[in-house]
Design a protein around this motif. Structure first.
Motif, short mmCIF file in Angstrom:
data_model
loop_
_atom_site.label_atom_id
_atom_site.label_comp_id
_atom_site.label_asym_id
_atom_site.label_seq_id
_atom_site.Cartn_x
_atom_site.Cartn_y
_atom_site.Cartn_z
N LEU A 1 0.98 -1.18 -0.07
CA LEU A 1 0.11 0.02 -0.03
C LEU A 1 0.82 1.19 -0.05
O LEU A 1 0.72 2.29 -0.81
N THR B 1 9.01 -6.59 5.33
CA THR B 1 8.11 -7.13 4.31
C THR B 1 7.87 -6.54 3.08
O THR B 1 7.23 -7.06 2.40
N ASP C 1 11.52 3.14 5.53
CA ASP C 1 11.20 1.72 5.54
C ASP C 1 12.24 0.77 6.20
O ASP C 1 13.43 0.91 5.65
N TYR D 1 -1.57 -9.19 15.76
CA TYR D 1 -1.84 -7.85 14.65
C TYR D 1 -3.17 -7.10 15.36
O TYR D 1 -2.98 -5.85 15.20
N LYS E 1 -2.88 -3.26 16.58
CA LYS E 1 -3.67 -2.12 15.82
C LYS E 1 -4.72 -1.23 16.79
O LYS E 1 -5.02 -0.09 16.58
P1 NAD Z 1 3.51 -4.67 3.52
O1 NAD Z 1 3.88 -5.61 4.29
O2 NAD Z 1 3.33 -4.91 1.94
O3 NAD Z 1 3.84 -3.08 3.91
C1 NAD Z 1 4.26 -2.91 5.18
C2 NAD Z 1 5.80 -2.05 5.01
O4 NAD Z 1 6.03 -1.91 6.34
C3 NAD Z 1 6.83 -3.08 4.47
O5 NAD Z 1 7.57 -2.25 3.42
C4 NAD Z 1 7.60 -3.17 5.60
O6 NAD Z 1 9.14 -3.29 5.26
C5 NAD Z 1 7.44 -1.85 6.59
N1 NAD Z 1 7.78 -2.07 7.74
C6 NAD Z 1 7.54 -2.99 8.66
N2 NAD Z 1 7.91 -2.79 10.04
C7 NAD Z 1 8.63 -1.80 9.89
C8 NAD Z 1 9.43 -1.11 10.55
N3 NAD Z 1 9.70 -1.40 12.36
N4 NAD Z 1 10.23 0.00 10.40
C9 NAD Z 1 10.03 0.52 9.05
N5 NAD Z 1 9.31 -0.23 8.38
C10 NAD Z 1 8.55 -1.46 8.54
O7 NAD Z 1 1.87 -4.34 3.98
P2 NAD Z 1 0.56 -3.65 3.17
O8 NAD Z 1 -0.41 -4.42 2.72
O9 NAD Z 1 1.08 -2.55 2.41
O10 NAD Z 1 0.03 -2.87 4.61
C11 NAD Z 1 0.60 -1.24 4.88
C12 NAD Z 1 -0.15 -1.10 6.11
O11 NAD Z 1 -1.55 -1.00 5.81
C13 NAD Z 1 -0.12 -1.95 7.43
O12 NAD Z 1 -0.05 -1.02 8.60
C14 NAD Z 1 -1.42 -2.54 7.62
O13 NAD Z 1 -1.66 -3.29 8.82
C15 NAD Z 1 -2.27 -1.87 6.95
N6 NAD Z 1 -3.62 -2.75 6.31
C16 NAD Z 1 -3.50 -3.35 5.05
C17 NAD Z 1 -4.27 -3.96 4.47
C18 NAD Z 1 -4.28 -4.84 3.14
O14 NAD Z 1 -5.13 -5.33 2.72
N7 NAD Z 1 -3.44 -4.63 2.61
C19 NAD Z 1 -5.68 -4.19 5.19
C20 NAD Z 1 -5.60 -3.33 6.42
C21 NAD Z 1 -4.58 -2.71 7.00
#
Ligand code: NAD
Length: 330
Positions: free
Chosen positions: A29, A52, A48, A162, A166
């Protein structure tokens, strides 16, 4: 990759470009948000640690002078010199496969990481937006889920790391608003799909597409009657930025209210990929939510937002991206 430099001008004149910090900006995202923000003229600092995510997700932006990629673990510290107008806190493992493998990192980024990101917003006088999730509703006993539903979460269940991270992050964000006067917002994101999802992230759509393109049967959990409401990433980004640009604190649900069974999703993936490998049924994971559908009335009323991308169109775009990505990685 650089240390975050100060912006060229420290003037706060209205014509100065607005500057945004996106934590987790190299994730699924976050990378779409960074792309859209740069396109809208923002200067973007992407923080970042690639836990992940990957620099490859923002490789198309790194030559742009409005974009800086900074390797930073937000649970250690968050330091960004210069003015900041907006902090979008997206850092966190997000797929069940990731957060079950990384339980402590998930809890730390939701707690300590959120504290650091809020501290940055407080220091800079910036607006702060927390990426929360429909998982705060747990296995919901109200359907569809409105923002005033408190949820049904098992704190010691496998998904608790998780969900509770949140929920704590929402509480901390609210406390910074009430105790420190930080201009905060909370978005509760429902399942989202689109290009740059990882084929092995364990979520249903990329798993199904990967299996279909490999000619393998699609593994549907349980009997597939559990439902998901899936939103195409471009719609989600538009909703998030509408909330960020509003003064509203939220929480606001952003997601596609059109509910489908997991079995229907699998059948549509078979059709979109032309796969004839069929479907096989596997055991359903513990705490897998039975139903999930956002009530998006608030997003419509407050932000004038509703999803626009048709499911079949979004699925075709996603399948095309996976086909290209698989060819490039071969
Ligand atoms: P993703 O795993 O692709 O992206 C998360 C990013 O955070 C990654 O690039 C990872 O390297 C980085 N990260 C993790 N821990 C970190 C840290 N300690 N310091 C710096 N960077 C860190 O996940 P996503 O699907 O893109 O989700 C992004 C956000 O949106 C998250 O907070 C997630 O909870 C929220 N979210 C996503 C969805 C979905 O459907 N994708 C749904 C609900 C909520």
């Amino acid at each position: 990759m650089t240390e975050a430099p100060a912006p060229e001008s420290t003037s706060s004149s209205e014509s100065a470009p607005r500057r945004v910090v996106v934590t987790g900006g190299a994730g699924f995202l976050g990378s779409h948000l960074c792309t859209e923000l740069v396109a809208r003229g923002w200067h973007v600092v992407c923080l970042d640690n690639f836990l992940t995510g990957s620099p490859a997700n923002v490789a198309h932006l790194v030559q742009d002078p409005r974009f800086q990629l900074v390797r930073c673990d937000v649970t250690d510290f968050v330091h960004v010199p210069g003015e900041v107008d907006l902090v979008l806190h997206f850092a966190s493992p997000a797929s069940p496969v990731d957060y079950l493998k990384l339980p402590i990192q998930t809890l730390k980024v939701g707690s300590i990481g959120t504290g650091h990101a809020l501290g940055l917003a407080k220091e800079k006088g910036a607006r702060f937006l927390l990426a929360s999730t429909s998982e705060v509703y747990g296995d919901p006993q109200e359907h569809p889920q409105r923002e005033d539903y408190w949820g049904h979460v098992n704190p010691i269940g496998p998904r608790g790391v998780y969900d509770e991270a949140k929920r704590y992050a929402e509480a901390l964000t609210t406390a910074y608003r009430t105790a420190h006067g930080v201009d905060t917002a909370i978005v509760r994101i429902f399942n989202t799909y689109g290009p740059r999802m990882r084929p092995y992230d364990g979520r249903a759509i990329p798993t199904f597409i990967r299996q279909a393109l490999a000619g393998e049967p699609l593994t549907v959990a349980g009997d597939g009657s559990q439902t998901r409401s899936v939103c195409y990433v471009d719609d989600l980004v538009r909703g998030i930025l509408a909330l960020a640009e509003s003064g509203h604190p939220g929480p606001v649900n952003i997601g596609n209210p059109h509910e489908r069974t997991v079995l229907e999703i699998a059948e549509d993936v078979l059709a979109a990929t032309g796969s004839t490998a069929g479907i096989t049924f596997v055991e359903r994971p513990q705490d897998d939510p039975t139903v999930r559908r956002p009530d998006t009335t608030l997003a419509q009323e407050l932000l004038g937002w509703e999803p626009e991308v048709d499911w079949h169109q979004g699925l075709r775009r996603t399948v095309s991206w996976f086909e290209r990505a698989l060819v490039e990685s071969a």
